[in-house]
Write a protein that holds these residues in place. Structure first.
Motif, PDB file in Angstrom:
ATOM      1  N   VAL A  31      40.029  39.616  38.461  1.00  0.00           N
ATOM      2  CA  VAL A  31      41.406  38.968  39.340  1.00  0.00           C
ATOM      3  C   VAL A  31      42.572  38.673  38.112  1.00  0.00           C
ATOM      4  N   LEU A  32      42.359  37.322  37.875  1.00  0.00           N
ATOM      5  CA  LEU A  32      43.581  36.639  37.493  1.00  0.00           C
ATOM      6  C   LEU A  32      43.621  36.718  35.291  1.00  0.00           C
ATOM      7  N   GLU A  33      42.625  37.430  35.510  1.00  0.00           N
ATOM      8  CA  GLU A  33      42.438  38.557  34.195  1.00  0.00           C
ATOM      9  C   GLU A  33      42.768  37.508  32.979  1.00  0.00           C
ATOM     10  N   VAL A  34      41.933  36.423  32.948  1.00  0.00           N
ATOM     11  CA  VAL A  34      41.593  35.323  32.308  1.00  0.00           C
ATOM     12  C   VAL A  34      40.570  36.125  31.246  1.00  0.00           C
ATOM     13  N   PRO A  35      40.598  35.077  29.940  1.00  0.00           N
ATOM     14  CA  PRO A  35      39.739  36.187  28.587  1.00  0.00           C
ATOM     15  C   PRO A  35      38.697  35.872  28.811  1.00  0.00           C
ATOM     16  N   ASP A  36      38.266  36.555  27.416  1.00  0.00           N
ATOM     17  CA  ASP A  36      36.477  35.888  27.945  1.00  0.00           C
ATOM     18  C   ASP A  36      36.626  34.993  26.584  1.00  0.00           C
ATOM     19  N   SER A  37      37.808  34.868  25.831  1.00  0.00           N
ATOM     20  CA  SER A  37      37.292  33.063  25.529  1.00  0.00           C
ATOM     21  C   SER A  37      37.590  32.177  25.748  1.00  0.00           C
ATOM     22  N   HIS A  38      37.951  32.093  27.657  1.00  0.00           N
ATOM     23  CA  HIS A  38      38.143  30.903  28.123  1.00  0.00           C
ATOM     24  C   HIS A  38      37.154  30.810  29.011  1.00  0.00           C
ATOM     25  N   VAL A  39      37.003  28.975  29.729  1.00  0.00           N
ATOM     26  CA  VAL A  39      35.925  29.851  30.873  1.00  0.00           C
ATOM     27  C   VAL A  39      36.760  28.848  31.943  1.00  0.00           C
ATOM     28  N   LEU A  40      35.238  29.218  33.248  1.00  0.00           N
ATOM     29  CA  LEU A  40      35.973  28.828  34.305  1.00  0.00           C
ATOM     30  C   LEU A  40      35.264  28.004  35.034  1.00  0.00           C
ATOM     31  N   LEU A  41      35.218  26.556  35.917  1.00  0.00           N
ATOM     32  CA  LEU A  41      35.027  26.658  36.899  1.00  0.00           C
ATOM     33  C   LEU A  41      35.562  25.786  37.699  1.00  0.00           C
ATOM     34  N   TYR A  42      34.278  25.235  39.042  1.00  0.00           N
ATOM     35  CA  TYR A  42      35.148  24.875  40.426  1.00  0.00           C
ATOM     36  C   TYR A  42      34.841  23.175  39.611  1.00  0.00           C
ATOM     37  N   THR A  43      36.067  22.468  41.172  1.00  0.00           N
ATOM     38  CA  THR A  43      36.267  21.115  40.982  1.00  0.00           C
ATOM     39  C   THR A  43      35.664  20.286  42.047  1.00  0.00           C
ATOM     40  N   GLY A  70      38.336  23.361  44.133  1.00  0.00           N
ATOM     41  CA  GLY A  70      39.777  23.777  42.850  1.00  0.00           C
ATOM     42  C   GLY A  70      38.971  24.764  41.420  1.00  0.00           C
ATOM     43  N   VAL A  71      39.824  25.125  40.885  1.00  0.00           N
ATOM     44  CA  VAL A  71      39.727  25.923  39.807  1.00  0.00           C
ATOM     45  C   VAL A  71      40.329  25.290  38.611  1.00  0.00           C
ATOM     46  N   MET A  72      39.508  25.225  37.764  1.00  0.00           N
ATOM     47  CA  MET A  72      39.753  24.520  36.339  1.00  0.00           C
ATOM     48  C   MET A  72      39.683  26.708  34.811  1.00  0.00           C
ATOM     49  N   VAL A  73      40.224  26.617  34.374  1.00  0.00           N
ATOM     50  CA  VAL A  73      40.368  27.938  32.998  1.00  0.00           C
ATOM     51  C   VAL A  73      40.230  26.113  32.067  1.00  0.00           C
ATOM     52  N   LEU A  74      38.972  27.513  31.601  1.00  0.00           N
ATOM     53  CA  LEU A  74      39.645  26.167  29.849  1.00  0.00           C
ATOM     54  C   LEU A  74      39.183  27.138  28.165  1.00  0.00           C
ATOM     55  N   SER A  75      40.718  26.663  27.898  1.00  0.00           N
ATOM     56  CA  SER A  75      40.667  27.212  26.371  1.00  0.00           C
ATOM     57  C   SER A  75      39.288  26.707  25.408  1.00  0.00           C
TER      58      SER A  75
END
Length: 386
Positions: free
Chosen positions: A58-70, A200-205
């Protein structure tokens, strides 16, 4: 005195967090088969991972980035980044509203670093040309408490040496976020999609992951903020593993919001709905002589957490305590009629109004709310005169 309006908003929720639930939401419609299961059960971990995959889509985050919950909503996500990543380079903090000032205090007073502060008065934005990308730069994309947003990402260097750490909690799902310019992006469930609080959610490059892999701060990092294991970035977090015990019901609620977002057309439709809500409120502001936007420059006005200030001398002539009392009465009048809920500003912001215009709000409800704002203003001002 003016007469009470005849029509109320069908969904009179305008809080800036938690925000209105999606149209048609029903708690009874959430899956309940995993409630009571262990947080490490494979089925639960997979459900959490499904939520991350939907968030990416939905947020259109690129595949190169990782997501996680906090844990701890957006506050926990930002502080996990500050505690775990800062200290390798000098730091700048862009602080133009309450939470930017909070991150500044965290970095200076709790981490013991010496950040450079780029500050501005309420309703303004600092001079972003002063950003030094040899440093790690911490900033809100959208100031939830001031109604100010950065207008674009042109000020963020493509060849930056430091990390761009962006608190995007009231911008995500409502404004375009250029992930190629951002190394850490944080947000919470409870803002733009009306989720429940606490996660929370983090998106990391890749650059942010590399920092976690290579840098070990000398300070102790609490378990709730710890993103690393003995080898570097804890990659199990990107697979749906939780740092601590999260609410399964809250995750199901989040998945419900994401599925709704996908079903109506994805990110472009979420932004369109937000912009339409803001335009409806802006039209009323422009034709109403006793109210104005807190940010004077149109290009920096938030389209989600819209912050307004009073112009009428009967209100502005009051001292700060008097103006806050006026807002309290304004709120009581509206909520006593069940017409508009939670329109007051943040406790540290200047007295005025704040209405959430994000995508889970219906434009018809924004339009229906404005006559009630006029009624409450005239009623409360009349009480001052009496």
């Amino acid at each position: 005195m003016i007469a009470k309006p005849d029509v109320k908003p069908a969904r009179p929720w305008f809080s800036a967090g938690p925000t209105a639930k999606r149209p048609g939401y029903s708690l009874g419609g959430l899956p309940q088969d995993l409630l009571g299961r262990g947080i490490r059960a494979p089925e639960v971990v997979e459900r959490f991972a499904h939520g991350l995959r939907l968030t990416r889509a939905v947020l259109e985050v690129p595949d190169s980035h990782v997501l996680l919950y906090t844990p701890g909503s957006d506050t926990g996500a930002v502080e996990a980044a500050l505690w775990g990543m800062l200290g390798q380079r000098p730091v700048q903090v862009v602080a133009f509203e309450n939470f930017g000032l909070t991150w500044l205090a965290d970095v200076r007073d709790h981490l013991g670093l010496e950040p450079e502060a780029l500050t501005a008065p309420w309703g303004e934005l600092p001079d972003l040309s002063r950003a030094d990308w040899s440093k790690d730069v911490v900033f809100p994309w959208n100031g939830t408490t001031s109604g100010v947003r950065v207008p674009d990402a042109d000020w963020i260097a493509d060849d930056r040496e430091g990390l761009a750490i962006c608190d995007a909690t009231s911008a995500a799902f409502a404004m375009p976020l250029p992930f190629d310019k951002l190394d850490v992006v944080t947000f919470s469930f409870q803002k733009a999609l009306g989720g429940e609080a606490g996660i929370g959610v983090m998106v990391l490059s890749p650059r942010a992951v590399a920092r976690l892999d290579s840098y070990r701060p000398e300070r102790p990092v609490p378990k709730l903020l710890r993103l690393t294991d003995g080898k570097g970035f804890d990659r199990t977090l990107a697979d749906g593993v939780a740092i601590n015990t999260f609410s399964i019901l809250t995750i199901e609620d989040w998945i419900d919001a994401l599925e709704w977002a996908q079903g109506i057309g994805g990110l472009s439709e979420l932004i369109r709905r937000t912009d339409a809500n803001f335009a409806a409120l802006a039209d009323w502001v422009e034709r109403t002589d006793w109210i104005a936007f807190l940010p004077e420059r149109p290009e920096i006005r938030s389209t989600t957490s819209v912050c307004l200030k009073f112009l009428d001398p009967r209100v502005t002539g009051l001292d700060e305590a008097g103006q806050k009392g006026f807002v309290k009465r304004f709120k009581a009048l509206l909520e006593g009629e069940a017409a508009v809920f939670d329109m007051e500003p943040h406790r540290n912001a200047p007295p005025g109004l704040r209405l959430w215009c994000g995508c889970t709000v219906e434009t018809a409800d924004v339009v229906a709310a404005t006559p009630w704002l006029e009624w409450a203003f005239e009623t409360a001002v009349g009480e001052i005169s009496d």
